[in-house]
Design a protein around this motif. Structure first.
Motif, PDB file in Angstrom:
ATOM      1  N   ARG A   1       0.827  -1.211   0.000  1.00  0.00           N
ATOM      2  CA  ARG A   1       0.000   0.000   0.000  1.00  0.00           C
ATOM      3  C   ARG A   1       0.862   1.262   0.000  1.00  0.00           C
ATOM      4  NH1 ARG A   1      -2.843  -3.315   3.601  1.00  0.00           N
ATOM      5  NH2 ARG A   1      -1.932  -2.255   5.426  1.00  0.00           N
ATOM      6  N   VAL A   2       1.986   1.272   0.777  1.00  0.00           N
ATOM      7  CA  VAL A   2       2.876   2.449   0.808  1.00  0.00           C
ATOM      8  C   VAL A   2       3.512   2.678  -0.556  1.00  0.00           C
ATOM      9  CG1 VAL A   2       5.033   3.314   1.775  1.00  0.00           C
ATOM     10  CG2 VAL A   2       3.313   2.356   3.284  1.00  0.00           C
ATOM     11  N   ALA A   3       3.906   1.622  -1.245  1.00  0.00           N
ATOM     12  CA  ALA A   3       4.490   1.778  -2.584  1.00  0.00           C
ATOM     13  C   ALA A   3       3.479   2.398  -3.540  1.00  0.00           C
ATOM     14  CB  ALA A   3       4.972   0.414  -3.093  1.00  0.00           C
ATOM     15  N   SER A   4       2.212   2.003  -3.387  1.00  0.00           N
ATOM     16  CA  SER A   4       1.166   2.585  -4.234  1.00  0.00           C
ATOM     17  C   SER A   4       0.988   4.073  -3.941  1.00  0.00           C
ATOM     18  CB  SER A   4      -0.143   1.826  -4.008  1.00  0.00           C
ATOM     19  OG  SER A   4      -1.202   2.436  -4.719  1.00  0.00           O
ATOM     20  N   ARG A   5       1.019   4.431  -2.641  1.00  0.00           N
ATOM     21  CA  ARG A   5       0.884   5.858  -2.279  1.00  0.00           C
ATOM     22  C   ARG A   5       2.062   6.665  -2.819  1.00  0.00           C
ATOM     23  NH1 ARG A   5       0.546   6.107   3.926  1.00  0.00           N
ATOM     24  NH2 ARG A   5       0.594   8.358   3.452  1.00  0.00           N
ATOM     25  N   ILE A   6       3.274   6.129  -2.759  1.00  0.00           N
ATOM     26  CA  ILE A   6       4.452   6.844  -3.282  1.00  0.00           C
ATOM     27  C   ILE A   6       4.288   7.122  -4.769  1.00  0.00           C
ATOM     28  CG2 ILE A   6       6.910   6.579  -3.781  1.00  0.00           C
ATOM     29  CD1 ILE A   6       7.214   5.172  -1.109  1.00  0.00           C
ATOM     30  N   ALA A   7       3.827   6.133  -5.512  1.00  0.00           N
ATOM     31  CA  ALA A   7       3.637   6.332  -6.949  1.00  0.00           C
ATOM     32  C   ALA A   7       2.588   7.408  -7.226  1.00  0.00           C
ATOM     33  CB  ALA A   7       3.227   5.005  -7.594  1.00  0.00           C
ATOM     34  N   GLN A   8       1.513   7.417  -6.408  1.00  0.00           N
ATOM     35  CA  GLN A   8       0.456   8.417  -6.601  1.00  0.00           C
ATOM     36  C   GLN A   8       0.966   9.824  -6.290  1.00  0.00           C
ATOM     37  OE1 GLN A   8      -2.993   7.643  -4.220  1.00  0.00           O
ATOM     38  NE2 GLN A   8      -4.184   9.363  -5.067  1.00  0.00           N
ATOM     39  N   VAL A   9       1.723   9.980  -5.151  1.00  0.00           N
ATOM     40  CA  VAL A   9       2.236  11.304  -4.780  1.00  0.00           C
ATOM     41  C   VAL A   9       3.255  11.788  -5.801  1.00  0.00           C
ATOM     42  CG1 VAL A   9       3.570  12.539  -3.029  1.00  0.00           C
ATOM     43  CG2 VAL A   9       1.743  10.990  -2.331  1.00  0.00           C
ATOM     44  N   GLU A  10       4.103  10.897  -6.319  1.00  0.00           N
ATOM     45  CA  GLU A  10       5.086  11.309  -7.333  1.00  0.00           C
ATOM     46  C   GLU A  10       4.391  11.835  -8.578  1.00  0.00           C
ATOM     47  OE1 GLU A  10       7.438   7.846  -7.845  1.00  0.00           O
ATOM     48  OE2 GLU A  10       8.852   8.351  -6.236  1.00  0.00           O
ATOM     49  N   THR A  11       3.282  11.193  -8.940  1.00  0.00           N
ATOM     50  CA  THR A  11       2.519  11.676 -10.107  1.00  0.00           C
ATOM     51  C   THR A  11       1.952  13.069  -9.851  1.00  0.00           C
ATOM     52  OG1 THR A  11       1.945   9.401 -10.684  1.00  0.00           O
ATOM     53  CG2 THR A  11       0.601  11.158 -11.639  1.00  0.00           C
ATOM     54  N   GLU A  12       1.339  13.283  -8.655  1.00  0.00           N
ATOM     55  CA  GLU A  12       0.791  14.590  -8.310  1.00  0.00           C
ATOM     56  C   GLU A  12       1.885  15.642  -8.210  1.00  0.00           C
ATOM     57  OE1 GLU A  12      -2.294  15.656  -7.989  1.00  0.00           O
ATOM     58  OE2 GLU A  12      -3.018  13.701  -8.666  1.00  0.00           O
ATOM     59  N   LEU A  13       3.042  15.260  -7.679  1.00  0.00           N
ATOM     60  CA  LEU A  13       4.160  16.209  -7.551  1.00  0.00           C
ATOM     61  C   LEU A  13       4.617  16.698  -8.920  1.00  0.00           C
ATOM     62  CD1 LEU A  13       6.241  17.658  -5.798  1.00  0.00           C
ATOM     63  CD2 LEU A  13       7.662  15.601  -5.898  1.00  0.00           C
ATOM     64  N   GLY A  14       4.693  15.810  -9.875  1.00  0.00           N
ATOM     65  CA  GLY A  14       5.068  16.225 -11.222  1.00  0.00           C
ATOM     66  C   GLY A  14       4.049  17.192 -11.810  1.00  0.00           C
ATOM     67  N   ASN A  15       2.738  16.925 -11.575  1.00  0.00           N
ATOM     68  CA  ASN A  15       1.700  17.826 -12.094  1.00  0.00           C
ATOM     69  C   ASN A  15       1.803  19.211 -11.474  1.00  0.00           C
ATOM     70  OD1 ASN A  15       0.726  15.727 -13.643  1.00  0.00           O
ATOM     71  ND2 ASN A  15      -0.760  15.051 -12.084  1.00  0.00           N
ATOM     72  N   TRP A  16       1.975  19.267 -10.134  1.00  0.00           N
ATOM     73  CA  TRP A  16       2.035  20.576  -9.466  1.00  0.00           C
ATOM     74  C   TRP A  16       3.325  21.318  -9.828  1.00  0.00           C
ATOM     75  CZ3 TRP A  16      -1.815  23.099  -7.559  1.00  0.00           C
ATOM     76  CH2 TRP A  16      -2.935  22.425  -7.074  1.00  0.00           C
TER      77      TRP A  16
END
Length: 826
Positions: free
Chosen positions: A638-653
């Motif tokens: 689950r933590v690996a999934s959250r990291i991938a999601q936050v990295e995607t949002e970080l790139g967008n912002w």
């Protein structure tokens, strides 16, 4: 923004230039109806100080070392304990008042107030729509001013040309883009970009926390694996540990039965041991009672011994005191006898004292008489010296008079020898005239000689009389010395007899003291006399009786000590015989061995039980660790999934923040505004300086590799040479007027496109590098800017008389200096 009036108190520039602590300027009256207002005066008159304070911002731009907070401080430019800037200004049809108070007395402090003129004519604190009220704090004042007039950077870049300010060509890329974004009203876009950057920063912080959580999960997995590895085979160790525990329990039961048997045997022997302990206790009690009785008798004997010692000490002390007193009396008696040995001399001194005092009086009178003779002798000698000096003076004067008489006789004798005597020329002959003058002076010279002769005779008689008197008094000093010597001897004799007579009272006291000493020595049993000795002292009857009483008491104590010793010795022998008749004591070692075997069996049982419990616990722990490992694997996924999601949002912002930054939409807006700014600057250049120069603003610059990148440059096209070059490569004067046109173009752009309009422009000695022709064009450019931007007026400072003469109104700082102020050179 239009300044109406200004009051400066305690500013160094005003005090040094005008010699006054307070200066008040009414711009509304001085510049009424004028478009160009010149502030003139000699160098050092405070023109720049006035110009730097004609705005509401908390800075003096020409004195600021750097832009932004911390680049300027009022404390370096004020001198009184309490200093003040009071500026009344108008903006968008409303009147405002800025009051800045700078205190140097004690702790440094700056207070800033911003008031607005209400409809009832009263000044009230400014209150913004967000609730901010100007309460005297610097930060609230700054927020209020920025909300009303815009940012300070925009104001000082567009409408306020401070002395020594940086030109636009010297701005870095980030600085010029920030400035142009503010000019173009891109604050909302920049605020969105800042919020996006802040969101990206928070996401990055959260991502770091999630990654840290992932690292902690990895560490937890390693820990579980490390704990599981030693527990392999825990289930197989449970059965053997159970069998070992049962065998240890059987051995413990056997040891417990043997211990019970030994304890029963010991209880049978406890009656004999009780009797033994009783007899041993009685022996100890008898021994203790004997020791206490004997110790009491010894204490009584020590008390009597101490009593005897105190008696001996009292006898010795009494004898010593009598001996010391007798010795003191003998010494006092010898001293009295020594004093009385001189009684005859004292009586003789008393008899001779009156005669000695009379002789001293007579001798003192003789000394006074001879002292008067010596004084007369001294006066006589002084008078004789004065008469001798007077006689010498008369003789010198007489000699001069005789010489003068001879000279007059010689001159008169020429009367018969002059050839012109008796002729017509005798009236004109100088020698004959001199001889006749000498004839007239001869009677006077002879009279002077006779007078001096008479004075000499008189002085000679006085001198002879003084010499006779001196001879009569010549022996007076020797007689005075002899009289003083005899008087001194008489004084010493009288002093000696006085001292002897003063001892008469002391002799009487010595006789009385001697009688008292002889009586006291007799009472002590010692005959008075120089060789008297004290008899050997003996005990008093009381002391002898006390000594006998002490001896009897010690004999009684010794008898009691002997009787007590016999009694306790007999009792102790009887008790020892009873102890010897008892059977041998029980062997405690048997009980100790049985107790030891029982304890060892109990320890073996405890160890076996612990081993069994450890085996069971290891088996259970192994099961729990397997469950934890399974749950940890799910959390890790689950933590690996959250990291991938936050990295995607970080790139967008990050992308959104880049788009909203100076290099994104703001850069596109600047590109759109660049031609408009260039057109306004070129219109000013064409209207004031002709068609030679045109400018263009470049927001993309070429790198050394030939690639395009974000940047800023001002490109100038020369119509005469046909060349284009950066404004930084032009001459100083050319850069000045191009920079001023660009700045005023910025101000015009603000007024025409953003709605941010200021009522006045400000310029401080910006025309310095220009030649006379360019300076006149410079003034034309100012009027063109006022016309295009619909500005009310411009205040400027210039040292060029031709430019100040072209102004509509002049504020002369020389007129405001104190009368005693020494003029400052231009």
């Amino acid at each position: 923004m239009q300044p109406l009036s200004l009051t400066l108190k305690g500013f160094r520039g005003i005090r040094d230039g005008l010699g006054r602590d307070v200066l008040t300027l009414d711009f509304e009256r001085m510049a009424d109806g004028a478009e160009l207002v010149a502030i003139v005066g000699a160098n050092g008159r405070g023109k720049t100080t006035v110009m730097d304070n004609m705005h509401p911002y908390l800075t003096m731009p020409s004195r600021a070392g750097a832009a932004g907070p911390g680049g300027f401080s009022y404390y370096d430019h004020v001198c009184l304990p309490e200093n003040e800037k009071d500026l009344i200004w108008a903006h968008d049809g409303r009147s405002y008042r800025s009051q800045v108070v700078v205190r140097l007395n004690g702790r440094r402090k700056t207070e800033a107030f911003l008031f607005v003129l209400a409809d009832d004519g009263a000044w009230k604190p400014v209150k913004l729509d967000d609730g901010t009220v100007s309460d005297g704090k610097v930060d609230t004042y700054t927020r209020c001013v920025d909300a009303i007039c815009g940012s300070a950077d925009t104001f000082f870049t567009s409408v306020f040309s401070a002395q020594g300010k940086r030109q636009l060509s010297a701005y870095r890329n980030a600085e010029i883009k920030t400035l142009l974004a503010d000019l173009l009203g891109q604050e909302e876009i920049r605020a969105l970009g800042q919020k996006a950057a802040e969101t990206a920063r928070l996401l990055k912080t959260g991502l770091a926390a999630i990654r840290q959580e992932q690292a902690s999960l990895d560490e937890e997995a390693q820990r579980i694996e490390g704990e599981r590895r030693p527990l392999d085979g825990a289930q197989a160790r449970v059965a053997p540990s159970l069998a070992a525990r049962q065998a240890a329990q059987a051995a413990q039961e056997s040891a417990r039965i043997r211990h019970a048997q030994v304890v029963a045997e010991r209880e049978q022997a406890q009656g004999v041991e009780a009797r033994r302990r009783q007899l041993q206790g009685e022996c100890q009690a008898v021994i203790q009672a004997g020791k206490e009785a004997i110790e009491a008798l010894l204490a009584q004997d020590r008390g009597e011994q101490q009593r005897l010692e105190r008696l001996e000490q009292r006898i010795v002390q009494r004898v010593g005191q009598e001996r010391n007193r007798r010795q003191v009396l003998q010494n006092q008696r010898r001293h009295c006898l020594t004093l009385l040995a001189g009684a005859e001399a004292v009586r003789r001194g008393e008899r001779r004292l009156p005669l000695a005092e009379r002789v001293l009086s007579l001798r003192s009178a003789q000394v006074g008489t001879w002292r008067e003779h010596v004084q007369r002798l001294t006066q006589c000698q002084s008078t004789e010296r004065m008469a001798q000096q007077k006689l010498s003076g008369i003789e010198r004067e007489a000699g001069q008079a005789v010489l003068k008489a001879e000279e007059l006789a010689r001159r008169f004798g020429l009367t018969g020898e002059v050839p012109c005597a008796g002729t017509d020329l005798q009236g004109q002959c100088k020698l004959l005239g001199d001889a006749r003058e000498a004839q007239a002076l001869m009677p006077s010279a002879e009279g002077t000689i006779q007078r001096l002769g008479r004075e000499k005779s008189t002085v000679q008689k006085e001198l002879d009389a003084l010499r006779e008197q001196h001879q009569a008094l010549a022996a007076a000093p020797q007689a005075l010395a002899r009289a003083e010597h005899r008087a001194e001897r008489a004084r010493a004799r009288a002093s000696r007899f006085t001292l002897l007579a003063a001892q008469a009272g002391e002799m009487a006291r010595a006789r009385a003291t001697l009688a008292e000493i002889d009586q006291e020595l007799t009472e002590l049993g010692t005959a008075p006399g120089p060789d008297a000795a004290a008899d050997q002292p003996v005990e008093t009857p009381e002391e002898a009786a006390e000594r006998q009483q002490i001896g009897a008491a010690r004999q009684a104590i010794a008898y009691q000590h002997e009787q007590q010793a016999k009694h306790y010795r007999a009792t102790l022998d009887r008790l020892k015989q009873a102890l010897a008749a008892l059977p041998a004591p029980y062997d405690e070692q048997r009980l100790i061995d049985a107790q030891t075997r029982m304890e060892q069996a109990a320890q073996s049982v405890t160890a076996a039980e612990q081993a069994h419990l450890n085996a069971v616990r290891d088996a259970e722990t192994l099961g729990v660790l397997m469950q934890q490992a399974t749950a940890l694997a799910g959390r890790h996924a689950r933590v690996a999934s959250r990291i991938a999601q936050v990295e995607t949002e970080l790139g967008n912002w990050n992308l959104f923040a880049k788009c909203m930054s100076n290099d994104g939409l703001i850069a596109l807006a600047i590109d759109d505004a660049g031609p408009a700014l260039s057109a306004l600057a070129n219109d000013l250049l064409l209207a004031c300086y002709g068609p030679r120069f045109t400018v263009s603003i470049q927001t993309l610059v070429e790198t050394g590799k030939g690639e395009q990148k974000e940047g800023f440059d001002i490109l100038v096209h020369d119509g005469e040479s046909g060349e284009s070059k950066s404004v930084g490569l032009m001459s100083g004067g050319e850069r000045v007027w191009i920079n001023e046109c660009l700045i005023r173009a910025v101000a015009l752009y603000l007024a025409q496109h953003t709605g941010r309009r200021y009522g006045a422009l400000f310029s401080d000695e910006a025309d310095g590098p220009l030649d006379p022709e360019r300076k006149r064009m410079f003034m034309a450019m100012k009027r063109e800017v006022l016309r295009l931007g619909d500005y009310q007026r411009e205040f400027f400072v210039s040292q060029t008389p031709e430019l100040t003469a072209m102004a509509d109104a002049v504020i002369d700082m020389d007129l405001h200096r104190e009368p005693h102020q020494v003029p400052t050179g231009a």
